[in-house]
Design a protein around this motif. Sequence first.
Motif, PDB file in Angstrom:
ATOM      1  N   ARG A  39       0.865  -1.176   0.000  1.00  0.00           N
ATOM      2  CA  ARG A  39       0.000   0.000   0.000  1.00  0.00           C
ATOM      3  C   ARG A  39       0.905   1.230   0.000  1.00  0.00           C
ATOM      4  N   HIS A  40       0.451   2.289  -0.642  1.00  0.00           N
ATOM      5  CA  HIS A  40       1.310   3.470  -0.666  1.00  0.00           C
ATOM      6  C   HIS A  40       0.498   4.754  -0.705  1.00  0.00           C
ATOM      7  N   SER A  41       1.152   5.816  -0.237  1.00  0.00           N
ATOM      8  CA  SER A  41       0.568   7.153  -0.287  1.00  0.00           C
ATOM      9  C   SER A  41       1.702   8.154  -0.407  1.00  0.00           C
ATOM     10  N   TYR A  42       1.319   9.426  -0.624  1.00  0.00           N
ATOM     11  CA  TYR A  42       2.313  10.491  -0.788  1.00  0.00           C
ATOM     12  C   TYR A  42       2.041  11.591   0.234  1.00  0.00           C
ATOM     13  N   LEU A  43       3.113  12.054   0.849  1.00  0.00           N
ATOM     14  CA  LEU A  43       2.994  13.044   1.921  1.00  0.00           C
ATOM     15  C   LEU A  43       2.689  14.443   1.413  1.00  0.00           C
ATOM     16  N   TYR A 111      24.020  20.878 -12.453  1.00  0.00           N
ATOM     17  CA  TYR A 111      23.628  19.685 -11.713  1.00  0.00           C
ATOM     18  C   TYR A 111      22.115  19.712 -11.493  1.00  0.00           C
ATOM     19  N   ILE A 112      21.457  18.691 -12.053  1.00  0.00           N
ATOM     20  CA  ILE A 112      20.000  18.595 -11.978  1.00  0.00           C
ATOM     21  C   ILE A 112      19.644  17.317 -11.232  1.00  0.00           C
ATOM     22  N   SER A 113      18.799  17.430 -10.204  1.00  0.00           N
ATOM     23  CA  SER A 113      18.381  16.240  -9.460  1.00  0.00           C
ATOM     24  C   SER A 113      16.918  15.931  -9.763  1.00  0.00           C
ATOM     25  N   THR A 114      16.618  14.647  -9.836  1.00  0.00           N
ATOM     26  CA  THR A 114      15.265  14.188 -10.142  1.00  0.00           C
ATOM     27  C   THR A 114      14.855  13.102  -9.145  1.00  0.00           C
ATOM     28  N   PRO A 115      13.552  12.898  -8.916  1.00  0.00           N
ATOM     29  CA  PRO A 115      13.104  11.921  -7.919  1.00  0.00           C
ATOM     30  C   PRO A 115      13.453  10.487  -8.295  1.00  0.00           C
ATOM     31  N   ILE A 116      13.730   9.683  -7.283  1.00  0.00           N
ATOM     32  CA  ILE A 116      13.952   8.250  -7.465  1.00  0.00           C
ATOM     33  C   ILE A 116      12.651   7.564  -7.873  1.00  0.00           C
ATOM     34  N   PHE A 135       8.042  10.640  -5.868  1.00  0.00           N
ATOM     35  CA  PHE A 135       7.282  11.883  -5.951  1.00  0.00           C
ATOM     36  C   PHE A 135       6.505  11.849  -7.258  1.00  0.00           C
ATOM     37  N   LYS A 136       5.255  12.283  -7.235  1.00  0.00           N
ATOM     38  CA  LYS A 136       4.405  12.216  -8.427  1.00  0.00           C
ATOM     39  C   LYS A 136       4.571  13.497  -9.251  1.00  0.00           C
ATOM     40  N   LEU A 137       5.299  13.366 -10.352  1.00  0.00           N
ATOM     41  CA  LEU A 137       5.495  14.487 -11.257  1.00  0.00           C
ATOM     42  C   LEU A 137       4.323  14.592 -12.223  1.00  0.00           C
TER      43      LEU A 137
END
Length: 264
Positions: A39-43, A111-116, A135-137
């Motif tokens: 089960r999952h959710s996003y904060l 330097y560009i960072s993106t979600p795992i 993270f939901k883009l």
Amino acid sequence: MTENLWEETNTFEPQTTYKLSVGALELYINLLENEWTFRHSYLTQDETKTEKKIELSALKKNTRDDLDPLRFINANQQKTLQFRPRLANKSIVAKPYMPVFLPSQQTVTIYISTPIWLAIFFEGHKQPLLELPTFKLSDTWFGPRPHKGELCYSSRFSGRIDLKALPKRASRIITPVKITNNGADNLKLEKISIPCDYLAVYLNKNNELWTPTLSILREVDQNKTKVAIEKTLHPSLEQARRVGEPRVADPSRLLSKTIDMLFS
């Protein structure tokens, strides 16, 4: 804090709920008889507010029964899982928070960072059971015209060129983007497309996740502009271990695109 999550094989006890927090993602894991449920959710919906430490822990009681479960059944009881970091399953179009220009005959690394993207595997399996973004883009169209381009994810970047100023964010993967402007005028960096499918993920000695360097060469003739994935790793990846595989094998390690597709 789970220091070695990306390299460990994690053992789970039956009838126990586990919680894995990575970025904005909260994943609840249960091992039943020949069955795994997730089960999952996003904060949060704010991409800049996901700098919590990565943590895997057993909970005292079952929680979040309000969330719909994803069930995975198997013939043999499996008590272990492996978690691996991947880049997104589509290209990510990163836009600067403020206008950024690169003058003619200049080379700079941004330097560009993106979600795992969290990939969950049975030990020894090449295909993941499940993949979830941390993270939901939102989606965006990237291309010069409505009929020419591709559906991508949308993100933002600050345009940092000083590595020391880069925030330490355990839930994100750093991509060095080396841009050379051989054109006759300034190059406005309105959007940069990160070709996530082609990039492996490395874990360095500081427990930071990186990809190889993406090299963009803009020529006077914009149609000859090229993108390449450099074979030599960034100096920050000294003694790094490869912990995530690219989704698409590219034997030539060369991507050629027009300037329209790079900075549209």
